[in-house]
Design an enzyme around this catalytic site. Structure first.
Site, PDB file in Angstrom:
ATOM      1  N   SER A  37      -1.104  30.347 -27.340  1.00  0.00           N
ATOM      2  CA  SER A  37      -1.985  29.331 -28.108  1.00  0.00           C
ATOM      3  C   SER A  37      -0.891  28.389 -28.721  1.00  0.00           C
ATOM      4  O   SER A  37       0.010  28.747 -29.434  1.00  0.00           O
ATOM      5  CB  SER A  37      -2.690  29.932 -29.233  1.00  0.00           C
ATOM      6  OG  SER A  37      -3.961  30.360 -28.662  1.00  0.00           O
ATOM      7  N   HIS A  68      -4.813  25.350 -25.047  1.00  0.00           N
ATOM      8  CA  HIS A  68      -4.656  26.173 -23.634  1.00  0.00           C
ATOM      9  C   HIS A  68      -5.097  25.084 -22.523  1.00  0.00           C
ATOM     10  O   HIS A  68      -6.093  25.169 -22.230  1.00  0.00           O
ATOM     11  CB  HIS A  68      -5.263  27.440 -23.504  1.00  0.00           C
ATOM     12  CG  HIS A  68      -4.873  28.500 -24.408  1.00  0.00           C
ATOM     13  ND1 HIS A  68      -4.114  29.426 -23.773  1.00  0.00           N
ATOM     14  CD2 HIS A  68      -5.112  28.779 -25.562  1.00  0.00           C
ATOM     15  CE1 HIS A  68      -3.746  30.384 -24.863  1.00  0.00           C
ATOM     16  NE2 HIS A  68      -4.443  29.983 -25.881  1.00  0.00           N
ATOM     17  N   HIS A  90      -8.790  34.955 -21.866  1.00  0.00           N
ATOM     18  CA  HIS A  90      -9.155  35.786 -22.858  1.00  0.00           C
ATOM     19  C   HIS A  90     -10.334  36.404 -22.692  1.00  0.00           C
ATOM     20  O   HIS A  90     -11.421  35.725 -22.023  1.00  0.00           O
ATOM     21  CB  HIS A  90      -9.306  35.440 -24.065  1.00  0.00           C
ATOM     22  CG  HIS A  90      -8.155  34.290 -24.560  1.00  0.00           C
ATOM     23  ND1 HIS A  90      -7.894  33.114 -24.355  1.00  0.00           N
ATOM     24  CD2 HIS A  90      -6.896  34.528 -25.404  1.00  0.00           C
ATOM     25  CE1 HIS A  90      -6.750  32.530 -24.704  1.00  0.00           C
ATOM     26  NE2 HIS A  90      -6.059  33.539 -25.335  1.00  0.00           N
ATOM     27  N   TYR A  92     -12.616  37.363 -24.677  1.00  0.00           N
ATOM     28  CA  TYR A  92     -13.764  36.605 -25.719  1.00  0.00           C
ATOM     29  C   TYR A  92     -14.299  35.361 -24.888  1.00  0.00           C
ATOM     30  O   TYR A  92     -15.351  34.996 -25.397  1.00  0.00           O
ATOM     31  CB  TYR A  92     -13.221  36.280 -26.694  1.00  0.00           C
ATOM     32  CG  TYR A  92     -12.036  35.432 -26.976  1.00  0.00           C
ATOM     33  CD1 TYR A  92     -12.455  34.077 -27.075  1.00  0.00           C
ATOM     34  CD2 TYR A  92     -10.770  35.520 -27.372  1.00  0.00           C
ATOM     35  CE1 TYR A  92     -11.455  32.816 -27.089  1.00  0.00           C
ATOM     36  CE2 TYR A  92      -9.829  34.926 -27.545  1.00  0.00           C
ATOM     37  CZ  TYR A  92     -10.120  33.541 -27.515  1.00  0.00           C
ATOM     38  OH  TYR A  92      -9.195  32.413 -27.571  1.00  0.00           O
ATOM     39  N   GLU A  93     -13.625  34.703 -23.947  1.00  0.00           N
ATOM     40  CA  GLU A  93     -14.238  33.749 -23.405  1.00  0.00           C
ATOM     41  C   GLU A  93     -15.308  33.999 -22.406  1.00  0.00           C
ATOM     42  O   GLU A  93     -15.912  33.395 -21.684  1.00  0.00           O
ATOM     43  CB  GLU A  93     -13.191  32.969 -22.661  1.00  0.00           C
ATOM     44  CG  GLU A  93     -11.947  32.283 -23.375  1.00  0.00           C
ATOM     45  CD  GLU A  93     -11.015  31.741 -22.509  1.00  0.00           C
ATOM     46  OE1 GLU A  93     -11.037  30.349 -22.149  1.00  0.00           O
ATOM     47  OE2 GLU A  93      -9.877  32.342 -22.346  1.00  0.00           O
ATOM     48  N   ALA A 120       0.153  33.835 -29.700  1.00  0.00           N
ATOM     49  CA  ALA A 120       0.307  33.619 -31.096  1.00  0.00           C
ATOM     50  C   ALA A 120      -0.449  35.104 -31.549  1.00  0.00           C
ATOM     51  O   ALA A 120      -1.463  35.574 -31.238  1.00  0.00           O
ATOM     52  CB  ALA A 120      -0.647  32.294 -31.404  1.00  0.00           C
ATOM     53  N   MET A 223      -5.434  38.435 -29.498  1.00  0.00           N
ATOM     54  CA  MET A 223      -6.507  38.747 -28.536  1.00  0.00           C
ATOM     55  C   MET A 223      -6.170  38.545 -27.304  1.00  0.00           C
ATOM     56  O   MET A 223      -7.098  38.130 -26.395  1.00  0.00           O
ATOM     57  CB  MET A 223      -7.835  37.714 -29.108  1.00  0.00           C
ATOM     58  CG  MET A 223      -8.089  37.577 -30.440  1.00  0.00           C
ATOM     59  SD  MET A 223      -9.031  36.466 -30.862  1.00  0.00           S
ATOM     60  CE  MET A 223      -9.133  36.450 -32.572  1.00  0.00           C
ATOM     61  N   SER A 224      -5.022  38.803 -26.844  1.00  0.00           N
ATOM     62  CA  SER A 224      -4.527  38.720 -25.416  1.00  0.00           C
ATOM     63  C   SER A 224      -3.236  39.579 -24.907  1.00  0.00           C
ATOM     64  O   SER A 224      -2.976  40.735 -25.608  1.00  0.00           O
ATOM     65  CB  SER A 224      -3.948  37.173 -25.337  1.00  0.00           C
ATOM     66  OG  SER A 224      -2.693  37.132 -26.189  1.00  0.00           O
ATOM     67  N   ASN A 247       0.252  33.479 -38.658  1.00  0.00           N
ATOM     68  CA  ASN A 247      -0.384  33.648 -39.744  1.00  0.00           C
ATOM     69  C   ASN A 247      -0.341  35.241 -40.080  1.00  0.00           C
ATOM     70  O   ASN A 247      -0.090  36.036 -39.303  1.00  0.00           O
ATOM     71  CB  ASN A 247      -1.893  33.365 -39.655  1.00  0.00           C
ATOM     72  CG  ASN A 247      -2.746  34.290 -38.584  1.00  0.00           C
ATOM     73  OD1 ASN A 247      -2.419  34.009 -37.636  1.00  0.00           O
ATOM     74  ND2 ASN A 247      -3.639  35.050 -38.895  1.00  0.00           N
ATOM     75  N   HIS A 261      -7.777  29.032 -36.500  1.00  0.00           N
ATOM     76  CA  HIS A 261      -7.008  28.677 -35.355  1.00  0.00           C
ATOM     77  C   HIS A 261      -6.279  27.187 -35.612  1.00  0.00           C
ATOM     78  O   HIS A 261      -5.290  27.272 -34.846  1.00  0.00           O
ATOM     79  CB  HIS A 261      -8.104  28.454 -34.213  1.00  0.00           C
ATOM     80  CG  HIS A 261      -7.505  28.494 -32.557  1.00  0.00           C
ATOM     81  ND1 HIS A 261      -6.660  29.478 -32.188  1.00  0.00           N
ATOM     82  CD2 HIS A 261      -7.435  27.510 -31.656  1.00  0.00           C
ATOM     83  CE1 HIS A 261      -6.301  29.153 -31.096  1.00  0.00           C
ATOM     84  NE2 HIS A 261      -6.943  27.898 -30.836  1.00  0.00           N
TER      85      HIS A 261
HETATM   86  O1  LIG Z   1      -3.030  35.111 -27.807  1.00  0.00           O
HETATM   87  P1  LIG Z   1      -3.148  33.781 -27.497  1.00  0.00           P
HETATM   88  O2  LIG Z   1      -3.723  33.252 -26.403  1.00  0.00           O
HETATM   89  O3  LIG Z   1      -1.626  33.079 -27.828  1.00  0.00           O
HETATM   90  O4  LIG Z   1      -4.154  33.218 -28.733  1.00  0.00           O
HETATM   91  C1  LIG Z   1      -4.172  33.899 -30.131  1.00  0.00           C
HETATM   92  O5  LIG Z   1      -4.800  32.658 -30.824  1.00  0.00           O
HETATM   93  C2  LIG Z   1      -6.067  32.670 -30.887  1.00  0.00           C
HETATM   94  C3  LIG Z   1      -6.804  33.010 -32.206  1.00  0.00           C
HETATM   95  O6  LIG Z   1      -6.259  31.842 -32.977  1.00  0.00           O
HETATM   96  C4  LIG Z   1      -6.645  33.799 -29.746  1.00  0.00           C
HETATM   97  O7  LIG Z   1      -6.609  33.625 -28.615  1.00  0.00           O
HETATM   98  C5  LIG Z   1      -5.401  34.831 -29.986  1.00  0.00           C
HETATM   99  O8  LIG Z   1      -5.260  35.740 -28.761  1.00  0.00           O
HETATM  100  O1  HPA Z   2      -4.740  36.907 -37.270  1.00  0.00           O
HETATM  101  C1  HPA Z   2      -4.876  37.049 -35.803  1.00  0.00           C
HETATM  102  N1  HPA Z   2      -5.706  37.706 -35.286  1.00  0.00           N
HETATM  103  C2  HPA Z   2      -6.046  37.794 -34.047  1.00  0.00           C
HETATM  104  N2  HPA Z   2      -5.505  37.073 -33.175  1.00  0.00           N
HETATM  105  C3  HPA Z   2      -4.656  36.142 -33.508  1.00  0.00           C
HETATM  106  N3  HPA Z   2      -4.048  35.315 -32.936  1.00  0.00           N
HETATM  107  C4  HPA Z   2      -3.445  34.467 -33.764  1.00  0.00           C
HETATM  108  N4  HPA Z   2      -3.620  35.076 -35.155  1.00  0.00           N
HETATM  109  C5  HPA Z   2      -4.327  36.003 -35.136  1.00  0.00           C
END
Ligand SMILES: O=P(O)(O)O[C@H]1O[C@H](CO)[C@@H](O)[C@H]1O
Ligand code: HPA
Length: 286
Positions: A37, A68, A90, A92-93, A120, A223-224, A247, A261
């Site tokens: 991200s 993305h 992902h 969740y999509e 991220a 989440m990835s 974060n 986000h």
């Molecule tokens: O893992 P990437 O795609 O970097 O992104 C992260 O950031 C998003 C949430 O803010 C979610 O998609 C999480 O997986």
């Molecule tokens: O705090 C988080 N939780 C899950 N996914 C994330 N992707 C960026 N930050 C987070």
């Protein structure tokens, strides 16, 4: 009798995507980078670029998440041929784990043998700070506890074995090389090494879930990444995983912070230059 097995991605789809790409670029990289991200700016720094939007490639999924872009960028990074995914998929999509990891098998057919996966992530380890760079030494596939795995379904023996080992998923040599680069670049004070846990998303974690992850020894949550890493290891790629702590996860009921986000994308922007320097330096040594 009707077949009751769930269908996974047909082998032909990977082959058709790879053949299409081979016909549209002369570049033959051995290194692929998946940009997390807000981390897609790395791809802009490549020289001699060939840019291919995902929608042009047969069977490729589409990116739907802000931050993305949805393009494959081929080009030279520090003199080495690379392909960058500017945008990942992902679960969740609405994609299955095997669809999320579709590009990794396509890369394997293109001749890629080293996969750098960035993401991220939320910091669970209280010694971490926003902006830290964490080299992933191991992961927890939380959706896997409920049967979600990109290798679910008939095994494609041409890619790898039915029961691949995951205790060596993250390449130690690459990690040490990356650590050396952070020393050279003066980034050592913001570098961590830890365990990434994948959750399904898209909701961020509750306070109780964050505390549970902490108890489990998780350092960062996202989440990835896990689908791509499992698929990459299945086809014997060397893998480096990098989480940017965008974060801090909320662990206390006294906190007034809210995961969002925008903060994730803002931190990615702030650290983009450091991550680009790190990957440029690293790829030069590979
Ligand atoms: O893992 P990437 O795609 O970097 O992104 C992260 O950031 C998003 C949430 O803010 C979610 O998609 C999480 O997986
Ligand atoms: O705090 C988080 N939780 C899950 N996914 C994330 N992707 C960026 N930050 C987070």
């Amino acid at each position: 009798m009707a077949c009751l097995m769930e269908s996974s991605v047909p082998l032909q789809s990977y082959k058709e995507a790879a053949e299409w790409i081979l016909a549209h670029t002369d570049q033959r990289p051995r290194i692929a980078v998946i940009c997390g991200s807000g981390l897609g700016t790395l791809a802009e720094t490549l020289e001699n670029k060939t840019v291919i939007p995902y929608e042009d490639i047969p069977h490729f999924p589409s990116s739907t998440v802000p931050g993305h872009a949805g393009r494959l960028v081929f080009g030279l990074l520090n003199g080495k041929q690379c392909v960058c995914m500017q945008g990942r998929f992902h679960i969740y999509e609405g994609y299955s784990m095997s669809t999320v990891a579709f590009p990794v098998r396509v890369f394997s057919l293109l001749g890629v043998d080293t996969l750098i996966v960035t993401n991220a992530a939320g910091g669970i380890n209280s010694n971490y700070s926003v902006g830290d760079i964490m080299f992933i030494k191991d992961h927890i596939n939380m959706p896997g506890f409920c049967g979600q795995n990109p290798l679910r379904g008939p095994n494609e023996d041409g890619f790898g074995v039915r029961f691949p080992c995951m205790s060596d998923a993250y390449d130690q040599h690459l990690r040490h090389l990356a650590m050396d680069c952070t020393q050279e670049l003066g980034l050592q004070d913001i570098v961590q090494e830890g365990i990434y846990c994948m959750l399904g998303g898209p909701s961020y974690e509750t306070i109780a879930e964050c505390n549970m992850l902490k108890l489990l020894g998780v350092d960062a949550v996202g989440m990835s990444t896990v689908p791509e890493v499992i698929t990459g290891r299945h086809c014997r790629m060397h893998i480096l995983g990098i989480s940017l702590i965008t974060n801090m996860a909320i662990l206390s009921y006294n906190s007034t912070a809210h995961a969002n986000h925008q903060e994730v994308l803002q931190t990615s922007q702030l650290r983009a230059a450091a991550l680009i320097a790190l990957l440029t330096n690293l790829v030069g040594k590979m």
